[in-house]
Design a protein around this motif. Structure first.
Motif, PDB file in Angstrom:
ATOM      1  N   UNK A 117       4.756  12.084 -12.142  1.00 51.18           N
ATOM      2  CA  UNK A 117       5.835  12.259 -11.752  1.00 51.18           C
ATOM      3  C   UNK A 117       6.674  10.764 -11.010  1.00 51.18           C
ATOM      4  N   UNK A 118       7.350  10.985 -10.711  1.00 50.85           N
ATOM      5  CA  UNK A 118       8.304   9.811 -10.460  1.00 50.85           C
ATOM      6  C   UNK A 118       8.900   9.493  -8.890  1.00 50.85           C
ATOM      7  N   UNK A 119       7.934   8.705  -8.312  1.00 49.94           N
ATOM      8  CA  UNK A 119       8.008   8.809  -6.166  1.00 49.94           C
ATOM      9  C   UNK A 119       9.234   8.567  -5.713  1.00 49.94           C
ATOM     10  N   UNK A 120       9.900   8.169  -7.029  1.00 44.06           N
ATOM     11  CA  UNK A 120      11.138   7.958  -6.208  1.00 44.06           C
ATOM     12  C   UNK A 120      12.751   8.897  -6.427  1.00 44.06           C
ATOM     13  N   UNK A 121      12.409   9.538  -6.789  1.00 38.89           N
ATOM     14  CA  UNK A 121      13.263  10.681  -6.722  1.00 38.89           C
ATOM     15  C   UNK A 121      12.525  11.711  -5.964  1.00 38.89           C
ATOM     16  N   UNK A 122      13.849  11.875  -5.300  1.00 37.08           N
ATOM     17  CA  UNK A 122      14.112  12.163  -3.922  1.00 37.08           C
ATOM     18  C   UNK A 122      13.725  14.398  -4.190  1.00 37.08           C
ATOM     19  N   UNK A 123      14.383  14.537  -5.070  1.00 35.35           N
ATOM     20  CA  UNK A 123      14.013  15.810  -5.769  1.00 35.35           C
ATOM     21  C   UNK A 123      13.605  16.447  -6.416  1.00 35.35           C
ATOM     22  N   UNK A 124      11.843  15.535  -6.840  1.00 34.71           N
ATOM     23  CA  UNK A 124      10.074  15.667  -7.128  1.00 34.71           C
ATOM     24  C   UNK A 124       9.445  16.237  -5.913  1.00 34.71           C
ATOM     25  N   UNK A 125       9.001  16.726  -7.334  1.00 36.10           N
ATOM     26  CA  UNK A 125       7.148  17.084  -6.651  1.00 36.10           C
ATOM     27  C   UNK A 125       7.174  15.759  -5.788  1.00 36.10           C
ATOM     28  N   UNK A 126       6.769  14.514  -6.701  1.00 40.30           N
ATOM     29  CA  UNK A 126       5.989  13.279  -6.322  1.00 40.30           C
ATOM     30  C   UNK A 126       6.148  13.398  -4.963  1.00 40.30           C
ATOM     31  N   UNK A 127       7.593  13.048  -5.230  1.00 41.38           N
ATOM     32  CA  UNK A 127       8.765  12.240  -3.501  1.00 41.38           C
ATOM     33  C   UNK A 127       8.106  12.639  -2.381  1.00 41.38           C
ATOM     34  N   UNK A 128       8.362  14.730  -2.724  1.00 41.00           N
ATOM     35  CA  UNK A 128       7.983  15.562  -1.997  1.00 41.00           C
ATOM     36  C   UNK A 128       6.431  15.052  -1.019  1.00 41.00           C
ATOM     37  N   UNK A 129       5.782  15.048  -2.320  1.00 37.60           N
ATOM     38  CA  UNK A 129       3.879  14.951  -2.005  1.00 37.60           C
ATOM     39  C   UNK A 129       4.217  13.922  -0.959  1.00 37.60           C
ATOM     40  N   UNK A 130       4.330  12.747  -2.131  1.00 40.55           N
ATOM     41  CA  UNK A 130       3.658  11.628  -0.667  1.00 40.55           C
ATOM     42  C   UNK A 130       4.163  11.162   0.252  1.00 40.55           C
ATOM     43  N   UNK A 131       6.167  12.213   0.624  1.00 38.43           N
ATOM     44  CA  UNK A 131       6.482  12.242   2.575  1.00 38.43           C
ATOM     45  C   UNK A 131       5.384  13.116   2.869  1.00 38.43           C
ATOM     46  N   UNK A 132       5.267  13.889   2.506  1.00 35.58           N
ATOM     47  CA  UNK A 132       4.682  15.248   3.406  1.00 35.58           C
ATOM     48  C   UNK A 132       3.366  14.185   3.698  1.00 35.58           C
ATOM     49  N   UNK A 133       2.370  13.224   2.924  1.00 35.81           N
ATOM     50  CA  UNK A 133       1.567  12.755   3.172  1.00 35.81           C
ATOM     51  C   UNK A 133       1.450  11.579   4.136  1.00 35.81           C
ATOM     52  N   UNK A 134       3.027  11.157   3.733  1.00 31.27           N
ATOM     53  CA  UNK A 134       3.339  10.547   5.781  1.00 31.27           C
ATOM     54  C   UNK A 134       3.304  10.564   6.777  1.00 31.27           C
ATOM     55  N   UNK A 135       4.377  11.946   6.371  1.00 26.49           N
ATOM     56  CA  UNK A 135       4.443  12.747   7.570  1.00 26.49           C
ATOM     57  C   UNK A 135       3.280  13.331   8.538  1.00 26.49           C
ATOM     58  N   UNK A 136       2.378  13.969   7.585  1.00 26.42           N
ATOM     59  CA  UNK A 136       0.358  14.124   7.941  1.00 26.42           C
ATOM     60  C   UNK A 136      -0.175  13.089   8.733  1.00 26.42           C
ATOM     61  N   UNK A 137       0.226  11.845   8.075  1.00 24.69           N
ATOM     62  CA  UNK A 137      -0.700  10.814   9.149  1.00 24.69           C
ATOM     63  C   UNK A 137       0.060  10.441  10.200  1.00 24.69           C
ATOM     64  N   UNK A 138       1.472  10.519  10.034  1.00 33.12           N
ATOM     65  CA  UNK A 138       1.768  10.455  11.428  1.00 33.12           C
ATOM     66  C   UNK A 138       1.247  11.812  12.817  1.00 33.12           C
ATOM     67  N   UNK A 139       0.910  12.766  12.300  1.00 34.99           N
ATOM     68  CA  UNK A 139       0.277  13.835  13.176  1.00 34.99           C
ATOM     69  C   UNK A 139      -0.594  13.315  12.988  1.00 34.99           C
ATOM     70  N   UNK A 140      -1.993  13.025  12.465  1.00 33.64           N
ATOM     71  CA  UNK A 140      -3.118  12.471  12.650  1.00 33.64           C
ATOM     72  C   UNK A 140      -3.959  11.178  13.621  1.00 33.64           C
ATOM     73  N   UNK A 141      -2.500  10.220  13.515  1.00 34.72           N
ATOM     74  CA  UNK A 141      -2.528   9.108  14.384  1.00 34.72           C
ATOM     75  C   UNK A 141      -1.639  10.120  15.701  1.00 34.72           C
ATOM     76  N   UNK A 142      -1.543  10.439  16.099  1.00 32.01           N
ATOM     77  CA  UNK A 142      -0.477  10.837  17.455  1.00 32.01           C
ATOM     78  C   UNK A 142      -2.074  11.737  17.818  1.00 32.01           C
TER      79      UNK A 142
END
Length: 422
Positions: free
Chosen positions: A111-136
């Motif tokens: 997909x297109x990780x730069x398109x805010x409307x794409x599943x790819x963008x949502x997936x990679x942002x979800x992982x980033x958010x989850x990393x923050x939770x794991x780190x905490x």
């Protein structure tokens, strides 16, 4: 706009050695820059070219990720997180988690990780958010160390792209230098989305520098760690392998030792002594890689089978589980409300992309497993047919080379001997 961002000058900030990356060991792996803020070095067309690269080499790349996981489990920082979560201590749980991991990776590549409307963008942002939770959570339970640091992120980054770019032909990947350069660039973009600062992004300065750092990492970090792995290494690695073999109807295509041997071979290292079974697996995996690189019909068929299995297995895992959030890389369960403040998708809003899979009795897609197993067995079937055909041809030509008159005389003599005996 995206095009205007792509026209801006390219940044030259980035690590030039492993020591530069290690300087990020004490820095949390979060840049604080929103992914909605496009970097000045972005070349959209170049990033998107990785889609074609992945479409052509999907199976080989998934196999490379598999090898990287098995050897990467020996890294203490990664292994500590896996042990802490208790999410990889059985084949079923391990399989479900890594199905999610591979599904995220595939999503980014197609997909297109730069398109805010794409599943790819949502997936990679979800992982980033989850990393923050794991780190905490890990810092709360295991204080005194920086968890998921910039250095840790670079190590994971090297695992997913390093082997593909330093030894592509060993993995059955025959690609031009420009294609490999573009793939390194793609991972620079992925690192940016995951919150890795350019200063610690392994891929910031291009393939030549990233390859150099990857080899430094292999020689000075990975090889020493796998030579003397922690006590928890084998249980975690074996649970993963046993889970992986469930995808091939229980046929033991993979083992820890044969996978490590394949990695050593690819990296031009001695794999040591192997049992007969592991030796057979090792050479069969090499045969599969040979067929991937040499025969495009087989490569495309295996690409299709692998991606079809991952797609259907991901649906099964998500559909059988309770809705919750887990980091796809550590397996850590995250409480609601824990999210990276700089990611556009919160953890609560990422449920459709990352579900908790506790159900040990989840039913994996039977048809997809059968098809994947059949495709993986094709090289054996072709090799067996070739061997039988060769033996038959040798027997036929051997008979044709014998003096037929001599054969006839010998047959007559044997008949006369039988008549006299009677």
């Amino acid at each position: 706009s995206l095009q205007s961002a792509a026209m801006q000058p390219t940044s030259t900030a980035g690590p030039t050695s492993l020591e530069d990356l290690k300087a990020g060991s004490s820095k949390p792996g979060e840049s604080g820059i929103s992914s909605l803020q496009l970097p000045p070095w972005l070349d959209m067309a170049r990033c998107q070219r990785s889609r074609r690269f992945f479409a052509e080499h999907a199976a080989a790349m998934v196999l490379a990720w598999h090898c990287s996981l098995v050897i990467g489990f020996s890294l203490p920082s990664l292994l500590s997180a896996l042990v802490f979560t208790h999410a990889s201590d059985s084949p079923s749980k391990s399989l479900q988690r890594y199905i999610r991991t591979f599904s995220h990776l595939v999503s980014w590549h197609v997909g297109n990780i730069w398109d805010p409307q794409s599943k790819s963008f949502a997936s990679i942002q979800a992982v980033r958010g989850l990393h923050a939770g794991v780190r905490s959570q890990m810092q709360a339970h295991l204080p005194g160390q920086t968890w998921i640091s910039m250095y840790d992120m670079a190590c994971v980054q090297s695992g997913f792209m390093g082997a593909i770019t330093i030894v592509p032909t060993k993995l059955g990947i025959h690609a031009s230098d420009s294609s490999l350069e573009d793939y390194v660039y793609f991972w620079r973009c992925v690192g940016y989305h995951l919150g890795v600062s350019d200063e610690y992004n392994l891929c910031s300065l291009g393939k030549q520098i990233s390859d150099k750092i990857v080899w430094e990492f292999i020689d000075s970090v990975l090889m020493p760690d796998i030579a003397h792995p922690p006590a928890e290494y084998l249980p975690i690695a074996k649970a993963y392998i046993d889970g992986l073999n469930l995808t091939t109807l229980g046929l033991p295509f993979f083992s820890v030792q044969s996978t490590l041997a394949l990695s050593y071979w690819a990296l031009n290292r001695d794999h040591g002594q192997l049992s007969f079974g592991d030796l057979c697996r090792f050479y069969y995996l090499r045969l599969v890689l040979l067929c991937i690189g040499a025969f495009s019909p087989f490569r495309h068929l295996l690409n299709w089978a692998v991606l079809a299995y991952l797609r259907q297995a991901s649906y099964c895992v998500e559909g059988s589980s309770r809705t919750a959030e887990r980091c796809p890389f550590t397996g850590m369960s995250i409480q609601h409300g824990m999210a990276c403040p700089h990611a556009s998708t919160s953890v609560a809003g990422a449920q459709s992309f990352d579900h908790c899979a506790h159900d040990a009795n989840v039913q994996l897609p039977v048809l997809a497993r059968i098809l994947l197993t059949i495709v993986l067995l094709l090289p054996a079937a072709v090799l067996g047919g070739f061997a039988c055909g060769t033996l038959f041809a040798l027997a036929w030509f051997g008979y044709a080379l014998v003096d037929r008159e001599t054969v006839g005389q010998l047959a007559t003599f044997m008949l006369m001997e039988r008549d006299q005996a009677m």
